[in-house]
Design an enzyme around this catalytic site. Sequence first.
Site, PDB file in Angstrom:
ATOM      1  N   PRO A   1     -41.040  44.976  28.506  1.00 16.41           N
ATOM      2  CA  PRO A   1     -41.837  43.756  28.398  1.00 16.41           C
ATOM      3  C   PRO A   1     -42.417  43.280  29.728  1.00 16.41           C
ATOM      4  CG  PRO A   1     -39.498  43.309  28.055  1.00 16.41           C
ATOM      5  CD  PRO A   1     -39.672  44.798  28.022  1.00 16.41           C
ATOM      6  N   ASN A   2     -43.654  42.832  29.630  1.00 17.21           N
ATOM      7  CA  ASN A   2     -44.423  42.221  30.721  1.00 17.21           C
ATOM      8  C   ASN A   2     -44.915  43.210  31.776  1.00 17.21           C
ATOM      9  OD1 ASN A   2     -44.251  39.486  29.759  1.00 17.21           O
ATOM     10  ND2 ASN A   2     -42.083  39.581  30.304  1.00 17.21           N
TER      11      ASN A   2
ATOM     12  N   ARG B   1     -49.898  39.489  38.489  1.00 20.04           N
ATOM     13  CA  ARG B   1     -49.072  38.348  38.914  1.00 20.04           C
ATOM     14  C   ARG B   1     -47.946  38.863  39.802  1.00 20.04           C
ATOM     15  NH1 ARG B   1     -49.490  36.106  33.506  1.00 20.04           N
ATOM     16  NH2 ARG B   1     -51.674  35.546  33.404  1.00 20.04           N
TER      17      ARG B   1
ATOM     18  N   TYR C   1     -43.735  42.741  42.812  1.00 21.24           N
ATOM     19  CA  TYR C   1     -44.050  44.002  42.122  1.00 21.24           C
ATOM     20  C   TYR C   1     -45.228  44.764  42.737  1.00 21.24           C
ATOM     21  CZ  TYR C   1     -40.956  41.930  38.671  1.00 21.24           C
ATOM     22  OH  TYR C   1     -39.874  41.360  38.052  1.00 21.24           O
TER      23      TYR C   1
ATOM     24  N   ASN D   1     -38.118  52.117  32.368  1.00 22.94           N
ATOM     25  CA  ASN D   1     -38.031  50.812  33.016  1.00 22.94           C
ATOM     26  C   ASN D   1     -38.037  49.814  31.865  1.00 22.94           C
ATOM     27  OD1 ASN D   1     -38.220  48.394  34.304  1.00 22.94           O
ATOM     28  ND2 ASN D   1     -39.933  48.975  35.645  1.00 22.94           N
TER      29      ASN D   1
ATOM     30  N   ALA E   1     -36.929  43.280  31.442  1.00 21.75           N
ATOM     31  CA  ALA E   1     -35.830  42.331  31.252  1.00 21.75           C
ATOM     32  C   ALA E   1     -34.835  42.775  30.182  1.00 21.75           C
ATOM     33  CB  ALA E   1     -36.404  40.954  30.920  1.00 21.75           C
TER      34      ALA E   1
ATOM     35  N   HIS F   1     -31.281  43.903  31.098  1.00 24.56           N
ATOM     36  CA  HIS F   1     -30.167  42.973  31.327  1.00 24.56           C
ATOM     37  C   HIS F   1     -29.645  42.354  30.033  1.00 24.56           C
ATOM     38  CE1 HIS F   1     -31.993  43.518  35.205  1.00 24.56           C
ATOM     39  NE2 HIS F   1     -33.086  42.846  34.844  1.00 24.56           N
TER      40      HIS F   1
ATOM     41  N   ASP G   1     -27.617  51.360  23.216  1.00 26.79           N
ATOM     42  CA  ASP G   1     -27.070  52.224  22.168  1.00 26.79           C
ATOM     43  C   ASP G   1     -28.025  53.381  21.869  1.00 26.79           C
ATOM     44  OD1 ASP G   1     -24.794  50.713  21.966  1.00 26.79           O
ATOM     45  OD2 ASP G   1     -25.348  49.717  20.091  1.00 26.79           O
TER      46      ASP G   1
ATOM     47  N   GLU H   1     -33.147  55.702  34.731  1.00 24.71           N
ATOM     48  CA  GLU H   1     -33.569  54.297  34.731  1.00 24.71           C
ATOM     49  C   GLU H   1     -34.300  53.995  36.041  1.00 24.71           C
ATOM     50  OE1 GLU H   1     -30.318  51.604  35.390  1.00 24.71           O
ATOM     51  OE2 GLU H   1     -31.315  49.969  34.337  1.00 24.71           O
TER      52      GLU H   1
ATOM     53  N   HIS I   1     -36.448  50.888  38.302  1.00 23.21           N
ATOM     54  CA  HIS I   1     -36.942  49.516  38.498  1.00 23.21           C
ATOM     55  C   HIS I   1     -37.813  49.477  39.742  1.00 23.21           C
ATOM     56  CE1 HIS I   1     -34.529  47.978  35.321  1.00 23.21           C
ATOM     57  NE2 HIS I   1     -33.518  48.683  35.800  1.00 23.21           N
TER      58      HIS I   1
ATOM     59  N   SER J   1     -38.581  46.772  41.538  1.00 19.03           N
ATOM     60  CA  SER J   1     -37.938  45.918  42.548  1.00 19.03           C
ATOM     61  C   SER J   1     -36.477  46.322  42.708  1.00 19.03           C
ATOM     62  CB  SER J   1     -38.038  44.452  42.116  1.00 19.03           C
ATOM     63  OG  SER J   1     -37.317  44.246  40.902  1.00 19.03           O
TER      64      SER J   1
ATOM     65  N   ARG K   1     -31.945  40.480  43.954  1.00 24.44           N
ATOM     66  CA  ARG K   1     -32.595  39.373  43.261  1.00 24.44           C
ATOM     67  C   ARG K   1     -31.557  38.483  42.565  1.00 24.44           C
ATOM     68  NH1 ARG K   1     -37.531  41.538  39.907  1.00 24.44           N
ATOM     69  NH2 ARG K   1     -37.988  39.291  39.894  1.00 24.44           N
TER      70      ARG K   1
ATOM     71  N   ARG L   1     -29.932  39.679  37.155  1.00 25.96           N
ATOM     72  CA  ARG L   1     -30.577  41.007  37.201  1.00 25.96           C
ATOM     73  C   ARG L   1     -29.621  42.086  37.726  1.00 25.96           C
ATOM     74  NH1 ARG L   1     -36.066  39.732  36.244  1.00 25.96           N
ATOM     75  NH2 ARG L   1     -36.583  37.713  37.148  1.00 25.96           N
TER      76      ARG L   1
END
Length: 158
Positions: A11-12, A19, A24, A76, A79, A82, A89, A100, A102, A104, A109, A113
């Site tokens: 998401p995002n 932004r 990022y 990635n 959110a 977390h 699963d 995995e 990320h 950042s 942070r 996170r």
Amino acid sequence: MPDSLFVLNGPNLNLLGMREPAIYGRATLDDVQRICRQAAERRGFVLHFRQSNHEGEMVDSVHEAATKKAAGLIINAGAYTHTSIALRDAVAAVDLPVVEVHISNIFAREDFRHTSHIAPVAKATLCGFGINGYALAIDGLATLLREQAEAKKTETES
Ligand code: CA2
């Protein structure tokens, strides 16, 4: 038919470059896709690149990677990293090497996170390298897969 790699973005991440450049960077998700495609092609893989803002859709994509017998998966989860037991699963359920990523450094942070539900079921985790982390993850995964194939070959020859 060459082996395939799936890269899933949560998401995002479609907002990348629009932004929060201090966290990022200024690169967009299209730039991430370009970097991934180059890294995958260098290693002889076909790339399936996805982004979704929906948890269930991401679970479906993890299943799809397994059904299509992908060589590996880079994720990635944004959110959902977390919060999502469903995604954890799904990753644990498929017989695929998962890395995995990320953008950042999640450990530098907010406290919320610092926990990843994906990390314990992933082969490896990379964070804090910006969008180059995706290429590093693809290279790492390719090396791992090559080593596994070589070990298997040696085993069958002996
Ligand atoms: O650092 C990462 O890659 C994250 O997975 C990004 C997630 C965040 O929730 C994780 O803790 C760490 C957030 C992605 C949102 O991306 C945006 C990009 C530009 C503007 C707003 C959000």
